[in-house]
Design a protein around this motif. Structure first.
Motif, PDB file in Angstrom:
ATOM      1  N   ALA A 151       4.264  13.799   2.821  1.00 37.97           N
ATOM      2  CA  ALA A 151       5.162  13.063   1.924  1.00 37.97           C
ATOM      3  C   ALA A 151       5.071  13.611   0.499  1.00 37.97           C
ATOM      4  N   PRO A 152       6.140  13.451  -0.298  1.00 34.01           N
ATOM      5  CA  PRO A 152       6.089  13.855  -1.716  1.00 34.01           C
ATOM      6  C   PRO A 152       5.020  13.062  -2.463  1.00 34.01           C
ATOM      7  N   HIS A 153       4.530  13.630  -3.544  1.00 34.06           N
ATOM      8  CA  HIS A 153       3.444  12.991  -4.287  1.00 34.06           C
ATOM      9  C   HIS A 153       3.823  11.607  -4.787  1.00 34.06           C
ATOM     10  N   LYS A 154       5.056  11.424  -5.198  1.00 34.85           N
ATOM     11  CA  LYS A 154       5.482  10.128  -5.733  1.00 34.85           C
ATOM     12  C   LYS A 154       5.438   9.037  -4.661  1.00 34.85           C
ATOM     13  N   VAL A 155       5.452   9.438  -3.389  1.00 31.13           N
ATOM     14  CA  VAL A 155       5.335   8.489  -2.281  1.00 31.13           C
ATOM     15  C   VAL A 155       3.892   8.414  -1.789  1.00 31.13           C
ATOM     16  N   SER A 156       3.255   9.583  -1.609  1.00 33.36           N
ATOM     17  CA  SER A 156       1.920   9.638  -1.012  1.00 33.36           C
ATOM     18  C   SER A 156       0.862   8.928  -1.852  1.00 33.36           C
ATOM     19  N   ARG A 157       1.046   8.874  -3.174  1.00 32.12           N
ATOM     20  CA  ARG A 157       0.033   8.250  -4.020  1.00 32.12           C
ATOM     21  C   ARG A 157      -0.059   6.745  -3.820  1.00 32.12           C
ATOM     22  N   PHE A 158       0.934   6.162  -3.112  1.00 35.05           N
ATOM     23  CA  PHE A 158       0.900   4.724  -2.827  1.00 35.05           C
ATOM     24  C   PHE A 158       0.441   4.421  -1.398  1.00 35.05           C
ATOM     25  N   ILE A 159       0.159   5.465  -0.605  1.00 31.30           N
ATOM     26  CA  ILE A 159      -0.279   5.257   0.776  1.00 31.30           C
ATOM     27  C   ILE A 159      -1.791   5.072   0.786  1.00 31.30           C
ATOM     28  N   PRO A 160      -2.293   4.005   1.401  1.00 28.31           N
ATOM     29  CA  PRO A 160      -3.749   3.725   1.343  1.00 28.31           C
ATOM     30  C   PRO A 160      -4.571   4.762   2.093  1.00 28.31           C
ATOM     31  N   LEU A 161      -5.859   4.816   1.777  1.00 31.46           N
ATOM     32  CA  LEU A 161      -6.794   5.758   2.394  1.00 31.46           C
ATOM     33  C   LEU A 161      -7.508   5.086   3.568  1.00 31.46           C
ATOM     34  N   PRO A 162      -7.380   5.625   4.768  1.00 32.49           N
ATOM     35  CA  PRO A 162      -8.023   5.002   5.937  1.00 32.49           C
ATOM     36  C   PRO A 162      -9.534   4.873   5.800  1.00 32.49           C
ATOM     37  N   MET A 163     -10.188   5.881   5.211  1.00 34.94           N
ATOM     38  CA  MET A 163     -11.639   5.827   5.054  1.00 34.94           C
ATOM     39  C   MET A 163     -12.055   4.628   4.205  1.00 34.94           C
ATOM     40  N   ALA A 164     -11.342   4.411   3.098  1.00 30.28           N
ATOM     41  CA  ALA A 164     -11.660   3.279   2.228  1.00 30.28           C
ATOM     42  C   ALA A 164     -11.328   1.958   2.913  1.00 30.28           C
ATOM     43  N   MET A 165     -10.264   1.925   3.693  1.00 27.86           N
ATOM     44  CA  MET A 165      -9.895   0.704   4.403  1.00 27.86           C
ATOM     45  C   MET A 165     -10.941   0.323   5.446  1.00 27.86           C
ATOM     46  N   ALA A 166     -11.631   1.317   6.007  1.00 28.63           N
ATOM     47  CA  ALA A 166     -12.568   1.063   7.104  1.00 28.63           C
ATOM     48  C   ALA A 166     -13.845   0.368   6.655  1.00 28.63           C
ATOM     49  N   ILE A 167     -14.235   0.552   5.397  1.00 32.30           N
ATOM     50  CA  ILE A 167     -15.536   0.023   4.941  1.00 32.30           C
ATOM     51  C   ILE A 167     -15.637  -1.495   5.117  1.00 32.30           C
ATOM     52  N   PRO A 168     -14.648  -2.285   4.642  1.00 31.42           N
ATOM     53  CA  PRO A 168     -14.792  -3.752   4.788  1.00 31.42           C
ATOM     54  C   PRO A 168     -14.613  -4.250   6.216  1.00 31.42           C
ATOM     55  N   PHE A 169     -14.091  -3.429   7.133  1.00 31.28           N
ATOM     56  CA  PHE A 169     -13.954  -3.854   8.525  1.00 31.28           C
ATOM     57  C   PHE A 169     -15.289  -4.354   9.066  1.00 31.28           C
ATOM     58  N   TYR A 170     -16.348  -3.682   8.685  1.00 27.74           N
ATOM     59  CA  TYR A 170     -17.679  -4.020   9.198  1.00 27.74           C
ATOM     60  C   TYR A 170     -18.454  -4.912   8.229  1.00 27.74           C
ATOM     61  N   ILE A 171     -18.369  -4.611   6.940  1.00 26.15           N
ATOM     62  CA  ILE A 171     -19.230  -5.263   5.951  1.00 26.15           C
ATOM     63  C   ILE A 171     -18.682  -6.614   5.503  1.00 26.15           C
ATOM     64  N   GLY A 172     -17.369  -6.713   5.340  1.00 24.76           N
ATOM     65  CA  GLY A 172     -16.772  -7.914   4.783  1.00 24.76           C
ATOM     66  C   GLY A 172     -15.969  -7.581   3.547  1.00 24.76           C
ATOM     67  N   SER A 173     -15.243  -8.557   3.027  1.00 25.41           N
ATOM     68  CA  SER A 173     -14.306  -8.306   1.932  1.00 25.41           C
ATOM     69  C   SER A 173     -14.825  -8.696   0.558  1.00 25.41           C
ATOM     70  N   TYR A 174     -16.032  -9.269   0.507  1.00 23.43           N
ATOM     71  CA  TYR A 174     -16.519  -9.767  -0.786  1.00 23.43           C
ATOM     72  C   TYR A 174     -16.627  -8.652  -1.819  1.00 23.43           C
ATOM     73  N   PHE A 175     -17.153  -7.482  -1.444  1.00 18.61           N
ATOM     74  CA  PHE A 175     -17.289  -6.399  -2.417  1.00 18.61           C
ATOM     75  C   PHE A 175     -15.935  -5.802  -2.764  1.00 18.61           C
ATOM     76  N   ALA A 176     -14.955  -5.905  -1.830  1.00 15.60           N
ATOM     77  CA  ALA A 176     -13.602  -5.413  -2.105  1.00 15.60           C
ATOM     78  C   ALA A 176     -12.970  -6.213  -3.244  1.00 15.60           C
ATOM     79  N   ILE A 177     -13.240  -7.516  -3.270  1.00 18.96           N
ATOM     80  CA  ILE A 177     -12.710  -8.359  -4.343  1.00 18.96           C
ATOM     81  C   ILE A 177     -13.384  -7.998  -5.661  1.00 18.96           C
ATOM     82  N   ASP A 178     -14.689  -7.728  -5.631  1.00 14.02           N
ATOM     83  CA  ASP A 178     -15.398  -7.294  -6.840  1.00 14.02           C
ATOM     84  C   ASP A 178     -14.794  -5.999  -7.385  1.00 14.02           C
ATOM     85  N   MET A 179     -14.608  -5.017  -6.491  1.00 15.30           N
ATOM     86  CA  MET A 179     -14.068  -3.725  -6.911  1.00 15.30           C
ATOM     87  C   MET A 179     -12.640  -3.862  -7.426  1.00 15.30           C
TER      88      MET A 179
END
Length: 594
Positions: A495-523
């Motif tokens: 995708a063009p950069h103007k579109v791709s910069r809004f697409i989330p990163l799977p690696m970052a999305m995977a972290i709270p799957f196991y740990i929880g969302s509390y630190f995601a809210i902090d960040m």
């Protein structure tokens, strides 16, 4: 901030930091409270199965030191050839490494720099605030689930699904350092998993998995959390690993250096670095020092092969059940997993070494089988894998600190080797003294029950049955999310950069799957603070944002030292602050009145 006046001091401080960090790593991930102690007869007696001699090995100082020496060093060599790609080309943030570098640089800034003085003052102010906030919180933690870290800020139902702000300065600071797309991706991952998927799967209790299963069992909901997060991480990590490999090969073939300098989506512009791109003097100087004192590739590759050969030949002498070909396979796939972990750590500051260890428990435990000591094989393989991926990630974190402080990469690497060697001796000795001093250590109901050791052993018992023992549809969902991670990355790249910069990163999305969302809210809160600050005064935010973030991270981190001393001295907090629902509170009042 990068003048020659303080360069030698910066290098010394950075190397000492790296050495002590490795000592800390060995004590934490040496397995003394988890997989290593989970092999013992004390823990085996508390499990339901696998109590035979084939699956038991009691702690002993000699073999523990030997085991740690064999598995701890190999991770240092795994990703050394990729350090330039990870630090210079990919521009991964490694928030803790960045915060440490900022703190070290602040101590050695020339006195005449007005801005630098203000930055150091700001850092010190937020350092003290974070430290004393940790001290204040401690008073309210006299019991399980007590204190501000268990404050149901979004309601009790959200709290039960790990959605709450836990008042952690560390992850507010991390959020101020990480790119916005990382913080948004982490929050989206938390909403998708804990807000949507886990509540829906929980409704399948009794259908997809037994209704009477415990919350931490891998026969239940926990299996979906662990293995779906692994699938996302492996899909994203494998895609980027192959992308690096293909671009590197293309660069060698074409003999054009810039062909292999592709940027990950978290870079400033999402495009390949060009020779005409404006680079600050500081960055030029950092890159020059970072690339000048090279660690020869022959040392990295040769070191990996030599240490791997020693381990393959020696580990079966410590664990006869652990065959040499198990270790060979582990060392063949370990660099890919180490890359995945280092990449994820560079994005979010989370190292998921224990998650990769759980994967090793299942793979190698099932391969060996219960009758051939599969429980012991799984636990030992867990230690091997955790050591490799965690060491590689920590080394990259310290390389980031060295890059920002003008420390010699070669000196950093040597300090890592020294620190690792110290940890391999000191940590087992401390554990051995503790183990001998308390005869009931590891026994449930005592002062030191070692709950994680029981959990890891139970996982290994489950693992000998293989992936077929997982709950219904767990593997299917893993396949879907693995493919989704690859598809999302392809879309980002095409995708063009103007579109791709809004697409989330799977690696970052995977972290709270196991740990929880509390630190995601902090960040996310940290990124919101920085965003508003930039809108109000961008110049001031750029100048002082890193100082504020570093102060928050370092102050909270330093507080753990006096907190540990208080725990060792058996000084307990005086207050337990806990929150109850209205109905639960009414029952408590009724009970007390009666």
């Amino acid at each position: 901030m990068l003048s020659a006046d303080g360069k030698s001091k910066l290098r010394l401080g950075c190397c000492v930091c790296g050495s002590t960090d490795k000592l800390k790593w060995t004590s934490l991930l040496g397995g003394f409270g988890s997989y290593l102690f989970g092999m013992s007869e004390t823990i085996a007696k508390q499990a339901t199965e696998a109590k035979d001699a084939q699956n038991i090995k009691d702690p002993h100082l000699g073999w523990m030191i030997g085991f740690l020496f064999l598995v701890s060093f190999i991770g240092l060599f795994a990703l050394v050839p990729l350090r330039k790609i990870m630090i210079v080309d990919y521009k991964l943030t490694y928030p803790s490494g960045t915060a440490t570098a900022y703190l070290i640089n602040g101590f050695h800034t020339p006195e005449g720099a007005k801005l630098a003085k203000k930055q150091v003052k700001t850092l010190g102010k937020y350092f003290l605030f974070s430290f004393f906030w940790g001290f204040f919180q401690w008073f309210y933690t006299a019991g399980d689930d007590c204190g501000f870290k268990n404050f149901p800020t979004l309601g009790l139902e959200a709290y039960n699904n790990r959605f709450f702000f836990d008042f952690s300065p560390t992850y507010v600071g991390v959020g101020m350092i990480c790119p916005y797309i990382v913080n948004v991706s982490v929050l989206l991952g938390g909403i998708l998993s804990w807000g949507v998927m886990w509540p829906l799967i929980a409704k399948k209790k009794g259908s997809w998995y037994p209704a009477d299963i415990s919350g931490t069992s891998l026969h239940g909901l926990q299996a979906y959390r662990v293995f779906i997060s692994i699938a996302l991480i492996l899909g994203d990590g494998l895609y980027n690993f192959l992308k690096v490999l293909i671009r590197t090969i293309a660069g060698f073939i074409s003999m054009v250096q810039n062909d292999s300098k592709g940027m990950l989506p978290v870079s400033d512009n999402g495009m390949s670095m060009s020779t005409t791109e404006a680079v600050s003097f500081d960055d030029e100087r950092r890159t020059e020092i970072f690339l000048k004192d090279q660690i020869p590739k022959s040392v990295a590759y040769g070191g990996y092969v030599v240490v791997a050969a020693l381990s393959i030949g020696t580990l079966p002498e410590i664990f006869p059940q652990l065959k040499w070909y198990y270790i060979l396979v582990a060392y063949v796939i370990a660099p890919v997993l180490a890359f995945c972990n280092a990449y994820g750590s560079g994005l979010t500051d989370w190292s998921l070494a224990s998650t990769y260890g759980k994967l090793a428990i299942f793979v190698f435990g099932a391969w060996a089988g219960l009758s051939h000591g599969g429980v012991l094989v799984g636990l030992a393989a867990c230690g091997v894998m955790m050591s490799i991926v965690s060491t590689a990630s920590d080394l990259m974190q310290d390389f980031k600190t060295g890059y920002l402080t003008l420390a010699s990469p070669r000196s950093m690497f040597i300090s890592q080797v020294i620190g690792t060697g110290m940890g391999c001796v000191i940590a087992p000795c401390v554990f051995w003294l503790f183990y001998k001093a308390f005869s009931d250590i590891g026994t449930s109901g005592t002062e030191y029950p070692a709950p994680y050791a029981i959990v890891y052993r139970n996982m290994a018992i489950l693992g000998v049955d293989g992936f077929n023992s997982l709950p219904e549809n767990c593997l299917t969902l893993c396949y879907i999310f693995f493919a989704a991670a690859i598809a999302i990355n392809l879309i980002r790249d095409l995708a063009p950069h103007k579109v791709s910069r809004f697409i989330p990163l799977p690696m970052a999305m995977a972290i709270p799957f196991y740990i929880g969302s509390y630190f995601a809210i902090d960040m996310f809160l940290g990124s919101v603070i920085l965003f508003i600050w930039e809108k109000l005064n961008k110049a001031k935010a750029d100048a002082f944002g890193p100082a504020v973030a570093s102060g928050l991270i370092c102050g909270d981190g330093i507080w753990t030292l006096p907190q540990s001393i208080l725990a060792l001295a058996k000084v307990k907090p005086p207050i337990c602050m806990k929150f109850l629902s209205r109905a639960a509170n009414a029952k408590v009042d009724s009970f007390l009145a009666g």
